[in-house]
Design a protein around this motif. Structure first.
Motif, PDB file in Angstrom:
ATOM      1  N   LEU A 178      -4.005  -7.121  -5.921  1.00  0.00           N
ATOM      2  CA  LEU A 178      -3.449  -6.016  -7.080  1.00  0.00           C
ATOM      3  C   LEU A 178      -4.646  -4.542  -6.463  1.00  0.00           C
ATOM      4  CD1 LEU A 178      -4.540  -8.530 -10.004  1.00  0.00           C
ATOM      5  CD2 LEU A 178      -2.107  -7.770  -8.813  1.00  0.00           C
ATOM      6  N   GLY A 179      -5.370  -4.899  -6.402  1.00  0.00           N
ATOM      7  CA  GLY A 179      -5.755  -2.747  -6.074  1.00  0.00           C
ATOM      8  C   GLY A 179      -5.326  -2.644  -4.614  1.00  0.00           C
ATOM      9  N   GLY A 180      -5.489  -3.042  -3.947  1.00  0.00           N
ATOM     10  CA  GLY A 180      -4.868  -2.965  -2.828  1.00  0.00           C
ATOM     11  C   GLY A 180      -3.171  -3.191  -2.299  1.00  0.00           C
ATOM     12  N   LEU A 181      -3.399  -4.385  -1.597  1.00  0.00           N
ATOM     13  CA  LEU A 181      -1.931  -4.537  -1.137  1.00  0.00           C
ATOM     14  C   LEU A 181      -0.372  -4.734  -2.154  1.00  0.00           C
ATOM     15  CD1 LEU A 181      -0.121  -5.057   1.456  1.00  0.00           C
ATOM     16  CD2 LEU A 181      -0.547  -7.753   1.017  1.00  0.00           C
ATOM     17  N   ALA A 182      -0.745  -4.778  -3.493  1.00  0.00           N
ATOM     18  CA  ALA A 182       0.357  -4.297  -4.250  1.00  0.00           C
ATOM     19  C   ALA A 182       0.726  -2.907  -4.354  1.00  0.00           C
ATOM     20  CB  ALA A 182       0.169  -5.629  -5.548  1.00  0.00           C
ATOM     21  N   PHE A 183       0.268  -2.851  -4.302  1.00  0.00           N
ATOM     22  CA  PHE A 183      -0.308  -0.925  -4.471  1.00  0.00           C
ATOM     23  C   PHE A 183       0.554  -0.436  -2.472  1.00  0.00           C
ATOM     24  CE2 PHE A 183      -1.203   3.252  -4.646  1.00  0.00           C
ATOM     25  CZ  PHE A 183      -0.701   4.088  -5.919  1.00  0.00           C
ATOM     26  N   ALA A 184      -0.200  -0.533  -2.199  1.00  0.00           N
ATOM     27  CA  ALA A 184      -0.337   0.302  -0.680  1.00  0.00           C
ATOM     28  C   ALA A 184       1.069  -0.626  -0.319  1.00  0.00           C
ATOM     29  CB  ALA A 184      -1.071   0.086  -0.241  1.00  0.00           C
ATOM     30  N   LEU A 185       1.463  -1.316  -0.356  1.00  0.00           N
ATOM     31  CA  LEU A 185       2.668  -1.639   0.225  1.00  0.00           C
ATOM     32  C   LEU A 185       3.863  -1.306  -0.352  1.00  0.00           C
ATOM     33  CD1 LEU A 185       3.437  -4.189   2.510  1.00  0.00           C
ATOM     34  CD2 LEU A 185       4.502  -6.055   0.166  1.00  0.00           C
ATOM     35  N   LEU A 186       4.153  -0.531  -0.894  1.00  0.00           N
ATOM     36  CA  LEU A 186       5.992  -0.129  -0.869  1.00  0.00           C
ATOM     37  C   LEU A 186       5.868   1.926  -0.995  1.00  0.00           C
ATOM     38  CD1 LEU A 186       8.248  -1.788  -3.188  1.00  0.00           C
ATOM     39  CD2 LEU A 186       8.343  -1.593  -1.089  1.00  0.00           C
ATOM     40  N   TYR A 187       4.297   2.229  -1.300  1.00  0.00           N
ATOM     41  CA  TYR A 187       2.968   3.663  -2.063  1.00  0.00           C
ATOM     42  C   TYR A 187       3.332   3.852  -0.001  1.00  0.00           C
ATOM     43  CZ  TYR A 187       0.667   7.254  -2.414  1.00  0.00           C
ATOM     44  OH  TYR A 187      -0.524   8.403  -2.359  1.00  0.00           O
ATOM     45  N   SER A 188       3.228   3.319   0.624  1.00  0.00           N
ATOM     46  CA  SER A 188       2.530   3.640   1.901  1.00  0.00           C
ATOM     47  C   SER A 188       4.106   4.010   2.907  1.00  0.00           C
ATOM     48  CB  SER A 188       2.264   2.964   2.759  1.00  0.00           C
ATOM     49  OG  SER A 188       1.070   2.993   2.333  1.00  0.00           O
ATOM     50  N   THR A 189       4.734   2.899   2.626  1.00  0.00           N
ATOM     51  CA  THR A 189       6.079   2.573   3.096  1.00  0.00           C
ATOM     52  C   THR A 189       7.413   3.798   2.781  1.00  0.00           C
ATOM     53  OG1 THR A 189       6.857   0.871   2.832  1.00  0.00           O
ATOM     54  CG2 THR A 189       6.283   0.487   4.707  1.00  0.00           C
ATOM     55  N   MET A 190       7.625   3.932   1.563  1.00  0.00           N
ATOM     56  CA  MET A 190       8.854   4.719   1.027  1.00  0.00           C
ATOM     57  C   MET A 190       8.393   6.131   0.757  1.00  0.00           C
ATOM     58  SD  MET A 190      11.097   2.734   0.002  1.00  0.00           S
ATOM     59  CE  MET A 190      12.120   3.977  -1.928  1.00  0.00           C
ATOM     60  N   ALA A 191       6.799   5.745   0.966  1.00  0.00           N
ATOM     61  CA  ALA A 191       6.589   8.029   1.217  1.00  0.00           C
ATOM     62  C   ALA A 191       7.468   8.349   2.048  1.00  0.00           C
ATOM     63  CB  ALA A 191       5.330   7.605   1.720  1.00  0.00           C
ATOM     64  N   VAL A 192       7.629   7.226   3.413  1.00  0.00           N
ATOM     65  CA  VAL A 192       7.919   8.287   4.173  1.00  0.00           C
ATOM     66  C   VAL A 192       9.230   8.998   4.738  1.00  0.00           C
ATOM     67  CG1 VAL A 192       8.616   8.527   6.942  1.00  0.00           C
ATOM     68  CG2 VAL A 192       6.734   7.350   5.758  1.00  0.00           C
ATOM     69  N   PRO A 193      10.482   7.692   3.529  1.00  0.00           N
ATOM     70  CA  PRO A 193      11.637   8.159   3.111  1.00  0.00           C
ATOM     71  C   PRO A 193      12.064   9.494   2.355  1.00  0.00           C
ATOM     72  CG  PRO A 193      11.801   6.376   2.478  1.00  0.00           C
ATOM     73  CD  PRO A 193      10.472   6.963   3.225  1.00  0.00           C
TER      74      PRO A 193
END
Length: 426
Positions: free
Chosen positions: A56-71
């Protein structure tokens, strides 16, 4: 008037823009960090393990946070950076409020995914706006002031979350901080506008180059060794930094016997005092030393990580909370020194029109590995060590993970010489 004098003249709106971006970044980290102080009551009510809380604290947040940041960053470079930030603030604040309605692991997991999607559009465009409003020789300091949102937002998230959860409940804490972010969106959009897509050179406006496509920016960065060393060095440090930030409140409760409010005060004070000092020192030192040699933008973080790791170990192994508080302050400051220097260096690896995209590509590596992996890794390692160390498993999980700061120091040291030739002069 000379070209250099015009270029270094501060924009009259720069202070207002930086101030509002800082406020938004504070909300970013309040919403992000509040989960750490609420971990204990959430785990108790929803019956979650350390590994699940790590997700919850890491992957749930980071998964789309990291990838969506580029587009989203590419969209911001080609349209409006301020509008992308405003819409993102509205989205992540709304999803933070929805976390308060969760009834099981998957409910809160999906809400945290939404927080990650929202926050993905906030940071990289903010870096680019700061690059637009502040000249090169003042940029590390400006980025450090902006980065104060990390310790201030984290500290406020811990303090407010702990107090509200202790006096009412953890669900209300999510509602309060989420809705507060929604309410500041109109003020932000009113005060923050994109810089006109022109630059002043010797008093005559000339058009900025068209924002390059994502693939072109990625190709430029991929050929610069400094980008890779800085990105993976930051990612290693972020694995440990995010891990400590998430799990330290739980360590205080389990190993030091703190209650929720005591843990929030202890950790909030460390974040605010140590974090603010480290962020400001990093930017000021980088602008001073980097003017002599661009390698210092990487060497300064390397020294900080090398010195911080053993000090964190002393604090983690301490059994007296008073000693732990004093010992944690210095490494907490050292852990934040990298922000101004590295973020400024990333801004200077591309032309101004590609700043959002370059920042997002850096954040993709840093956050996917650092945020997505660090919190989960420490939680999973704690579960693994539990048969051996029992209630002290989390303490030793954090201790063993400090090797990540050593790896980060080596990578930053290697980045220094390459920065001298990869730096794009303005």
């Amino acid at each position: 008037m000379s070209r250099e004098a015009v270029a270094s003249r501060p924009d009259p709106k720069s202070g207002t823009v930086l101030g509002m971006l800082l406020v938004v970044y504070i909300f970013n980290f309040v919403d992000r960090q509040i989960l750490s102080i609420l971990a204990a009551p959430i785990q108790a009510e929803l019956e979650l393990s350390d590994g699940e809380m790590g997700l919850l604290g890491g992957l749930a947040f980071a998964l789309l946070y990291s990838t969506m940041a580029v587009p989203l960053a590419a969209l911001a470079d080609r349209t409006s950076r301020s509008w992308v930030i405003a819409v993102s603030l509205f989205a992540w604040s709304g999803f933070t409020a929805l976390c308060g309605l969760a009834q099981n692991f998957w409910h809160i997991f999906l809400a945290r995914l939404g927080v990650g999607i929202g926050e993905s559009g906030g940071v990289a465009p903010s870096y680019a706006l700061i690059g637009d409003y502040f000249p090169s020789e003042k940029r590390a300091t400006a980025l450090s002031i902006y980065s104060l949102g990390i310790p201030i937002g984290s500290g406020l998230g811990v303090l407010l979350g702990g107090y509200i959860a202790a006096t009412i409940n953890w669900r209300t804490a999510f509602f309060v901080v989420g809705l507060a972010g929604v309410f500041i969106v109109p003020l932000f959009k009113y005060l923050v506008r994109d810089k006109a897509k022109s630059k002043v050179a010797a008093g005559n406006p000339s058009p900025l180059p068209q924002a390059p496509r994502l693939a072109e920016t990625a190709r430029i960065l991929s050929r610069k060794p400094s980008f890779w060393f800085l990105s993976f060095g930051a990612a290693m440090s972020s694995m440990m930094g995010y891990g400590i930030a998430f799990w330290l409140p739980s360590l205080l409760i389990r190993s030091f016997g703190f209650d929720l409010v005591e843990a929030s005060r202890f950790f909030g004070a460390i974040l605010l005092l140590g974090g603010v000092a480290g962020v400001l020192a990093g930017g000021l030192l980088a602008d001073r030393l980097g003017g002599r040699d661009k390698a210092f933008y990487a060497w300064l973080p390397a020294v900080a990580f090398f010195l911080g790791a053993p000090l964190f170990a002393i604090g983690i192994l301490s059994t007296d909370w008073k000693i732990a508080f004093v010992v944690f302050l210095l490494p907490q400051a050292l852990a934040y020194i990298w922000l101004g220097p590295v973020l400024s260096a990333i801004q200077h690896l591309v032309n101004p029109a590609a700043r959002s995209t370059a920042s997002a590509l850096f954040l993709l590596i840093n956050n996917l590995i650092g945020l997505g992996g660090g919190i989960y890794a420490l939680g999973a390692l704690s579960d693994f060590l539990a048969p051996t160390y029992g209630d002290e498993a989390l303490r030793y999980s954090m201790l063993y993970a400090l090797v990540l700061y050593g790896i980060a120091a080596v990578l930053m040291a290697l980045a220094g010489p390459f920065l001298r030739k990869d730096w794009v002069r303005e």
